[in-house]
Design a protein around this motif. Structure first.
Motif, short mmCIF file in Angstrom:
data_model
loop_
_atom_site.label_atom_id
_atom_site.label_comp_id
_atom_site.label_asym_id
_atom_site.label_seq_id
_atom_site.Cartn_x
_atom_site.Cartn_y
_atom_site.Cartn_z
N HIS A 36 0.91 91.47 7.68
CA HIS A 36 -0.02 92.17 8.58
C HIS A 36 0.50 93.57 8.80
CE1 HIS A 36 3.20 90.74 11.20
NE2 HIS A 36 2.87 91.71 12.04
N ALA A 37 -0.41 94.49 9.14
CA ALA A 37 0.01 95.86 9.42
C ALA A 37 -0.62 96.35 10.72
CB ALA A 37 -0.34 96.78 8.25
N CYS A 38 -1.95 96.57 10.75
CA CYS A 38 -2.55 97.23 11.92
C CYS A 38 -2.81 96.29 13.10
CB CYS A 38 -3.86 97.90 11.50
SG CYS A 38 -5.20 96.74 11.19
N THR A 39 -2.95 95.00 12.84
CA THR A 39 -3.32 93.96 13.84
C THR A 39 -4.65 94.23 14.56
OG1 THR A 39 -1.81 94.97 15.48
CG2 THR A 39 -1.02 93.00 14.34
N GLY A 41 -7.85 94.57 12.62
CA GLY A 41 -9.00 94.38 11.73
C GLY A 41 -9.38 95.60 10.91
N THR A 42 -8.43 96.53 10.70
CA THR A 42 -8.75 97.80 10.04
C THR A 42 -8.25 97.90 8.60
OG1 THR A 42 -8.46 98.83 12.20
CG2 THR A 42 -8.59 100.31 10.31
N CYS A 43 -7.03 97.38 8.33
CA CYS A 43 -6.39 97.71 7.05
C CYS A 43 -6.60 96.66 5.96
CB CYS A 43 -4.90 97.94 7.27
SG CYS A 43 -3.99 96.44 7.71
N GLY A 44 -6.89 95.44 6.32
CA GLY A 44 -7.11 94.39 5.32
C GLY A 44 -5.85 93.67 4.87
N THR A 45 -4.67 94.07 5.39
CA THR A 45 -3.41 93.47 4.94
C THR A 45 -3.34 91.96 5.21
OG1 THR A 45 -2.35 95.56 5.44
CG2 THR A 45 -0.88 93.72 5.09
N CYS A 46 -3.97 91.50 6.29
CA CYS A 46 -3.84 90.09 6.70
C CYS A 46 -4.95 89.20 6.13
CB CYS A 46 -3.85 90.00 8.22
SG CYS A 46 -5.44 90.54 8.88
N LEU A 76 -9.95 88.08 8.19
CA LEU A 76 -8.78 88.89 8.58
C LEU A 76 -8.12 88.14 9.74
CD1 LEU A 76 -10.31 92.51 8.49
CD2 LEU A 76 -9.14 91.24 6.67
N CYS A 78 -5.83 88.70 11.74
CA CYS A 78 -5.43 89.40 12.97
C CYS A 78 -6.58 89.48 13.98
CB CYS A 78 -4.89 90.79 12.67
SG CYS A 78 -6.12 91.98 12.13
S1 FES Z 1 -3.41 93.51 9.93
FE1 FES Z 1 -4.78 95.12 9.44
S2 FES Z 1 -6.66 94.06 9.20
FE2 FES Z 1 -5.33 92.54 9.94
#
Ligand code: FES
Ligand SMILES: Cc1cc2nc3c(=O)[nH]c(=O)nc-3n(C[C@H](O)[C@H](O)[C@H](O)COP(=O)(O)OP(=O)(O)OC[C@H]3O[C@@H](n4cnc5c(N)ncnc54)[C@H](O)[C@@H]3O)c2cc1C
Length: 350
Positions: A36-39, A41-46, A76, A78
Motif C-alpha cells: 500500500h502507499a497512499c491509503t 484510494g488514489t494510487c492503485g498500489t493496494c 482497492l 485501502c
Molecule cells: S494504497 Fe493507494 S489506492 Fe490503496
C-alpha cells in the motif's frame, strides 16, 4: 456493528474486520503485510482480487480502479470494506530485510512547532507510547473536524516516543491552512495511527544510494539518513533537495554539517528559480547533467507527484530500472479528485 471474517490468500490467514473498517486496515493491525502507499484510494498500489464474498468498494478513484477491473472482481483494499465473509488474494511478501510493524492508534501532544522555511513547519509530537516503524514510513494524522492526512516521519526509529513531521502549507488545505498553520500550538493534543507505507529504507541493498527529495519530501530522507548514521551501516548516499526558491530550503545546516563530517554523504541543494551554488534547476534536470548513466545505484524519490514522475523518467533515461527505484508521491485531495498521477505500471515501485 457487524464484523466479518477475511481470509487472505495465498497465506490462508484469517482475521476479523468490522463493516466500517477497510480490509487493509484490519490486515495491517494484525501484522499481515499487504502492499500500500497512499491509503486513500488514489494510487492503485493496494489493488487485490476478491476471490469470494462481497465488499463495498468505498471511495476508490475511478482512475486507480477502472470499471473493467471492478467487473473482474478487483478492489482497492485501502478503501474497501466487507459486506460479509470475504476471501482476498494479495501480494503478501514484504521485501527481505524490511520489518513489519503492526499499525496502532496513538495519542500525543505537540512538543515543538516551528517555522523552518517559508510555508514549512516542523512538528514534533510526543507520543503516549513508542511507535515502531521503518525509516521512510508515514503516519495518518487525525484532523480535529474528522478525516486524516498522511505525513512522513522525519525522525529516526530509535527515538520512537517522539516523532518529527515536516509540513508544507497548501493554500485552502483543511489540514495545513485550516489547522497546522492556523490554531495548532505547543501542548495541543493530537491523535494519529501508523506506521504506513511501503516506501522505506532497504538495508540489504548495498548499491550507492540516490535520495531525491522535493520540498517536504525531505522528511523520509532525513529519517533514512539518521538511521544510516545511527546504525553505522556502510552506505554511500547522494541527496538532492529540490525547492523552487532558496527560502524554501531547510535543515541545510544539519545536512551541510553531515556532509562535512561523513565521507559517505553528499548534499546538493537544488533551487529551480534562483542560482544556488552556481547552479539553477529542478532535480530531474540536475540529475540528468550529473548522472548520464545511473545504473548501479538504488534511488529513493519523494515529493509532489509531478516531481516524482519527472525524476523517475530522468532516472530511467539514465538506465536505472524500476526495480532499483522506490517512490513516495505526496498525493493531496486535488490529485485524488483528478487522478492525473496514477501510476499504472506494475514494474514501478511505491
Ligand atoms: S494504497 Fe493507494 S489506492 Fe490503496
Ligand atoms: C504517503 C503520503 C505522505 C505524505 N507526507 C507528507 C509530508 O511529510 N509532508 C507534507 O507536507 N505533505 C505530505 N503529504 C501530503 C499531505 O498528506 C496533504 O495532502 C497535504 O498536507 C495537504 O493537506 P490539506 O488538508 O492541507 O489539503 P486538502 O484539504 O487535502 O486540499 C489540497 C488541495 O486540494 C484542493 N481540493 C480539496 N478537495 C478537492 C476536490 N474534491 N477536488 C479538487 N480539489 C480539491 C484544495 O483546495 C487544496 O488546494 C503526504 C501525502 C501522502 C499520500
Amino acid at each position: 456493528m457487524s464484523s466479518y471474517t477475511v481470509r487472505v490468500e495465498p497465506i490462508g490467514a484469517e482475521l476479523q474486520c468490522r463493516e466500517d473498517q477497510t480490509i487493509l486496515d484490519a490486515c495491517l493491525r494484525e501484522g499481515i503485510w499487504l502492499p500500500h502507499a497512499c491509503t486513500h484510494g488514489t494510487c492503485g498500489t493496494c489493488k487485490a482480487s476478491i476471490l469470494d464474498g462481497e465488499v463495498d468498494l468505498g471511495d476508490a478513484s475511478p482512475y486507480a480502479l477502472l470499471e473493467s477491473e471492478r467487473d473482474e472482481g478487483a478492489a482497492l483494499l485501502c478503501v474497501a470494506c466487507p459486506r460479509g465473509d470475504v476471501v482476498v488474494e494479495g501480494e503478501v511478501d514484504a521485501d527481505e530485510g524490511v520489518e513489519i510493524h503492526p499499525v496502532r492508534d496513538y495519542t500525543g501532544v505537540v512538543d515543538v512547532l516551528e517555522d523552518v522555511a517559508t510555508d514549512t513547519r516542523r512538528l514534533i509530537v510526543k507520543l503516549d507510547a513508542p511507535l515502531s516503524f521503518n525509516p521512510g514510513q508515514y503516519v495518518l494524522l487525525d484532523l480535529p473536524g474528522g478525516g486524516e492526512r498522511p505525513y512522513s516521519i522525519a525522525s529516526s526509529p530509535v527515538d520512537c516516543g517522539r516523532i518529527e513531521l515536516h509540513v508544507k502549507r497548501t493554500p485552502n488545505g483543511a489540514a495545513t491552512d485550516g489547522w497546522i498553520f492556523a490554531d495548532l500550538g505547543v501542548g495541543t493534543p493530537v491523535s494519529l495511527s501508523g506506521p504506513y507505507g511501503k516506501f522505506s529504507f532497504r538495508p540489504l541493498r548495498t548499491q550507492k544510494i540516490l535520495m531525491l527529495a522535493g520540498g517536504t519530501g525531505l522528511a523520509p530522507m532525513k529519517a533514512m539518513l539518521t538511521h544510516i548514521l545511527e546504525s553505522e551501516a556502510e552506505h554511500e548516499v547522494v541527496l538532492y533537495h529540490g525547492v523552487s526558491t532558496a527560502d524554501q530550503l531547510y535543515d541545510r545546516e544539519w545536512l551541510t554539517a553531515l556532509a562535512d563530517e561523513c565521507d559517505w554523504f553528499t548534499y546538493h541543494p537544488a533551487v529551480s528559480r534562483e542560482e544556488c551554488n552556481g547552479r539553477t534547476g529542478r532535480v530531474p534536470a540536475l540529475l540528468a547533467e550529473d548522472y548520464p548513466r545511473a545504473a548501479g545505484h538504488v534511488a529513493y524519490i519523494c515529493g509532489s507527484p509531478a516531481m516524482v514522475t519527472d525524476t523517475m523518467k530522468a532516472l530511467m533515461k539514465a538506465r536505472l530500472f524500476p526495480r532499483d527505484i522506490y517512490r513516495e508521491d505526496f498525493f493531496d485531495s486535488a490529485d485524488r479528485a483528478s487522478g492525473a498521477n496514477v501510476v499504472r505500471s506494475p514494474l514501478i515501485r511505491r
